[in-house]
Design a protein around this motif. Sequence first.
Motif, PDB file in Angstrom:
ATOM      1  N   LEU A 103     -13.554  -3.772  10.772  1.00 16.32           N
ATOM      2  CA  LEU A 103     -12.264  -4.072  10.172  1.00 16.32           C
ATOM      3  C   LEU A 103     -11.179  -3.982  11.243  1.00 16.32           C
ATOM      4  O   LEU A 103     -11.370  -3.339  12.277  1.00 16.32           O
ATOM      5  N   GLN A 104     -10.049  -4.600  10.991  1.00 19.25           N
ATOM      6  CA  GLN A 104      -8.975  -4.695  11.977  1.00 19.25           C
ATOM      7  C   GLN A 104      -7.678  -4.083  11.450  1.00 19.25           C
ATOM      8  O   GLN A 104      -6.591  -4.611  11.662  1.00 19.25           O
ATOM      9  N   LEU A 105      -7.792  -2.963  10.753  1.00 19.95           N
ATOM     10  CA  LEU A 105      -6.614  -2.322  10.172  1.00 19.95           C
ATOM     11  C   LEU A 105      -5.837  -1.565  11.238  1.00 19.95           C
ATOM     12  O   LEU A 105      -6.391  -1.140  12.249  1.00 19.95           O
ATOM     13  N   SER A 106      -4.555  -1.393  10.990  1.00 15.73           N
ATOM     14  CA  SER A 106      -3.694  -0.664  11.922  1.00 15.73           C
ATOM     15  C   SER A 106      -3.027   0.496  11.189  1.00 15.73           C
ATOM     16  O   SER A 106      -3.106   0.608   9.957  1.00 15.73           O
ATOM     17  N   VAL A 107      -2.356   1.346  11.936  1.00 18.42           N
ATOM     18  CA  VAL A 107      -1.575   2.428  11.348  1.00 18.42           C
ATOM     19  C   VAL A 107      -0.554   1.839  10.372  1.00 18.42           C
ATOM     20  O   VAL A 107      -0.338   2.375   9.279  1.00 18.42           O
ATOM     21  N   SER A 108       0.050   0.728  10.755  1.00 16.86           N
ATOM     22  CA  SER A 108       1.029   0.074   9.871  1.00 16.86           C
ATOM     23  C   SER A 108       0.395  -0.338   8.550  1.00 16.86           C
ATOM     24  O   SER A 108       0.998  -0.196   7.481  1.00 16.86           O
ATOM     25  N   GLY A 109      -0.826  -0.852   8.596  1.00 18.19           N
ATOM     26  CA  GLY A 109      -1.528  -1.232   7.376  1.00 18.19           C
ATOM     27  C   GLY A 109      -1.805  -0.047   6.480  1.00 18.19           C
ATOM     28  O   GLY A 109      -1.659  -0.118   5.258  1.00 18.19           O
ATOM     29  N   TYR A 110      -2.202   1.067   7.079  1.00 20.78           N
ATOM     30  CA  TYR A 110      -2.434   2.276   6.285  1.00 20.78           C
ATOM     31  C   TYR A 110      -1.131   2.814   5.701  1.00 20.78           C
ATOM     32  O   TYR A 110      -1.096   3.261   4.554  1.00 20.78           O
ATOM     33  N   ALA A 111      -0.065   2.762   6.465  1.00 26.81           N
ATOM     34  CA  ALA A 111       1.234   3.219   5.959  1.00 26.81           C
ATOM     35  C   ALA A 111       1.689   2.340   4.791  1.00 26.81           C
ATOM     36  O   ALA A 111       2.205   2.841   3.786  1.00 26.81           O
ATOM     37  N   GLN A 112       1.497   1.038   4.924  1.00 29.75           N
ATOM     38  CA  GLN A 112       1.853   0.109   3.848  1.00 29.75           C
ATOM     39  C   GLN A 112       1.015   0.403   2.602  1.00 29.75           C
ATOM     40  O   GLN A 112       1.525   0.375   1.472  1.00 29.75           O
ATOM     41  N   THR A 113      -0.252   0.724   2.780  1.00 28.96           N
ATOM     42  CA  THR A 113      -1.118   1.076   1.654  1.00 28.96           C
ATOM     43  C   THR A 113      -0.623   2.347   0.978  1.00 28.96           C
ATOM     44  O   THR A 113      -0.553   2.423  -0.252  1.00 28.96           O
ATOM     45  N   ALA A 114      -0.251   3.352   1.768  1.00 30.60           N
ATOM     46  CA  ALA A 114       0.292   4.595   1.203  1.00 30.60           C
ATOM     47  C   ALA A 114       1.571   4.332   0.418  1.00 30.60           C
ATOM     48  O   ALA A 114       1.789   4.914  -0.653  1.00 30.60           O
ATOM     49  N   GLU A 115       2.409   3.449   0.930  1.00 30.39           N
ATOM     50  CA  GLU A 115       3.644   3.093   0.231  1.00 30.39           C
ATOM     51  C   GLU A 115       3.337   2.425  -1.113  1.00 30.39           C
ATOM     52  O   GLU A 115       3.977   2.726  -2.129  1.00 30.39           O
ATOM     53  N   THR A 116       2.350   1.543  -1.129  1.00 30.72           N
ATOM     54  CA  THR A 116       1.956   0.892  -2.383  1.00 30.72           C
ATOM     55  C   THR A 116       1.436   1.925  -3.375  1.00 30.72           C
ATOM     56  O   THR A 116       1.818   1.918  -4.553  1.00 30.72           O
ATOM     57  N   ILE A 117       0.569   2.813  -2.919  1.00 30.82           N
ATOM     58  CA  ILE A 117       0.020   3.848  -3.797  1.00 30.82           C
ATOM     59  C   ILE A 117       1.144   4.734  -4.331  1.00 30.82           C
ATOM     60  O   ILE A 117       1.188   5.042  -5.529  1.00 30.82           O
ATOM     61  N   ARG A 118       2.045   5.131  -3.458  1.00 31.06           N
ATOM     62  CA  ARG A 118       3.180   5.959  -3.882  1.00 31.06           C
ATOM     63  C   ARG A 118       3.989   5.257  -4.975  1.00 31.06           C
ATOM     64  O   ARG A 118       4.362   5.867  -5.980  1.00 31.06           O
ATOM     65  N   GLY A 119       4.246   3.977  -4.788  1.00 35.40           N
ATOM     66  CA  GLY A 119       5.008   3.220  -5.774  1.00 35.40           C
ATOM     67  C   GLY A 119       4.280   3.076  -7.095  1.00 35.40           C
ATOM     68  O   GLY A 119       4.862   3.261  -8.172  1.00 35.40           O
ATOM     69  N   VAL A 120       2.990   2.750  -7.031  1.00 35.16           N
ATOM     70  CA  VAL A 120       2.201   2.585  -8.258  1.00 35.16           C
ATOM     71  C   VAL A 120       2.084   3.922  -8.990  1.00 35.16           C
ATOM     72  O   VAL A 120       2.243   3.979 -10.209  1.00 35.16           O
ATOM     73  N   ALA A 121       1.821   4.989  -8.247  1.00 36.35           N
ATOM     74  CA  ALA A 121       1.732   6.309  -8.889  1.00 36.35           C
ATOM     75  C   ALA A 121       3.062   6.673  -9.558  1.00 36.35           C
ATOM     76  O   ALA A 121       3.079   7.256 -10.643  1.00 36.35           O
ATOM     77  N   GLY A 122       4.166   6.312  -8.924  1.00 36.56           N
ATOM     78  CA  GLY A 122       5.470   6.552  -9.530  1.00 36.56           C
ATOM     79  C   GLY A 122       5.647   5.808 -10.836  1.00 36.56           C
ATOM     80  O   GLY A 122       6.256   6.311 -11.779  1.00 36.56           O
ATOM     81  N   GLU A 123       5.107   4.609 -10.899  1.00 30.07           N
ATOM     82  CA  GLU A 123       5.202   3.789 -12.121  1.00 30.07           C
ATOM     83  C   GLU A 123       4.311   4.292 -13.240  1.00 30.07           C
ATOM     84  O   GLU A 123       4.717   4.300 -14.401  1.00 30.07           O
ATOM     85  N   VAL A 124       3.057   4.633 -12.915  1.00 30.15           N
ATOM     86  CA  VAL A 124       2.061   4.819 -13.971  1.00 30.15           C
ATOM     87  C   VAL A 124       1.731   6.272 -14.301  1.00 30.15           C
ATOM     88  O   VAL A 124       1.212   6.538 -15.382  1.00 30.15           O
ATOM     89  N   CYS A 125       1.983   7.199 -13.394  1.00 22.49           N
ATOM     90  CA  CYS A 125       1.563   8.575 -13.691  1.00 22.49           C
ATOM     91  C   CYS A 125       2.548   9.608 -13.140  1.00 22.49           C
ATOM     92  O   CYS A 125       2.138  10.679 -12.679  1.00 22.49           O
ATOM     93  N   GLY A 126       3.816   9.287 -13.168  1.00 23.02           N
ATOM     94  CA  GLY A 126       4.829  10.251 -12.758  1.00 23.02           C
ATOM     95  C   GLY A 126       4.749  10.657 -11.302  1.00 23.02           C
ATOM     96  O   GLY A 126       5.168  11.753 -10.939  1.00 23.02           O
ATOM     97  N   GLY A 127       4.169   9.801 -10.451  1.00 27.76           N
ATOM     98  CA  GLY A 127       4.088  10.079  -9.030  1.00 27.76           C
ATOM     99  C   GLY A 127       2.940  10.985  -8.629  1.00 27.76           C
ATOM    100  O   GLY A 127       2.836  11.391  -7.471  1.00 27.76           O
ATOM    101  N   LYS A 128       2.050  11.309  -9.565  1.00 27.76           N
ATOM    102  CA  LYS A 128       0.943  12.215  -9.254  1.00 27.76           C
ATOM    103  C   LYS A 128      -0.159  11.461  -8.510  1.00 27.76           C
ATOM    104  O   LYS A 128      -0.861  10.634  -9.087  1.00 27.76           O
ATOM    105  N   ALA A 129      -0.294  11.758  -7.227  1.00 25.30           N
ATOM    106  CA  ALA A 129      -1.344  11.168  -6.394  1.00 25.30           C
ATOM    107  C   ALA A 129      -1.837  12.216  -5.413  1.00 25.30           C
ATOM    108  O   ALA A 129      -1.035  12.921  -4.800  1.00 25.30           O
ATOM    109  N   VAL A 130      -3.139  12.309  -5.284  1.00 22.02           N
ATOM    110  CA  VAL A 130      -3.769  13.259  -4.367  1.00 22.02           C
ATOM    111  C   VAL A 130      -4.596  12.459  -3.373  1.00 22.02           C
ATOM    112  O   VAL A 130      -5.442  11.652  -3.768  1.00 22.02           O
TER     113      VAL A 130
END
Length: 191
Positions: free
Chosen positions: A102-129
């Motif tokens: 795979l050809q992922l970068s730190v930026s790609g992982y950071a973008q993924t974390a941002e997406t997860i943070r946003g989705v968790a904020g929408e659907v479960c009060g921001g609870k993500a582990v």
Amino acid sequence: FIFDFDAHHGNGTEAAFYADPRVFFFSVHQHPLYPGTGHADHMGDGEGRGTTINVPLPPECGDEELRQVCGLMAQAARRFRPDIMLVSAGYDGHWLDGISQLQLSVSGYAQTAETIRGVAGEVCGGKAVFLLEGGYHAAALSTSVVATCRVLLGEEWVDLLGPPMPYSPPDISPLLHGLRHIHELDEAEGS
């Protein structure tokens, strides 16, 4: 809702919850790669049918392809409405890590974390582990983990390792279209 972005398929996690309608398992992984499981048509069994999505990416996929997969993950999480999101955070898809192609970068992982943070904020009060999984190149692993933590804390981060050398990523749109079709997710909503 378990989101596994390790380069390897989360076969043990999938097996544990494959027939459980209370747990949604979403895995994005390189295929082919050990353990060779995680096919797109594996979607749960019995009452758990439809609560598993596997996205087997071909080698050479990078940040853009992971961004597209995160759109699909967000759709599934919004529909499922979990109480909490658990993240199997594997950083072995980084372009410097020789365990995958795979050809992922730190930026790609950071973008993924941002997406997860946003989705968790929408659907479960921001609870993500986030639970650390793979990552075998010390600099790629440490830099990616720090960037992920900074994103989750709302802080600035820097990709000290940069993007991979130019490469030609495969077109994954047929794979994502097929997954949206079999899981009855809206095509327009996932971009």
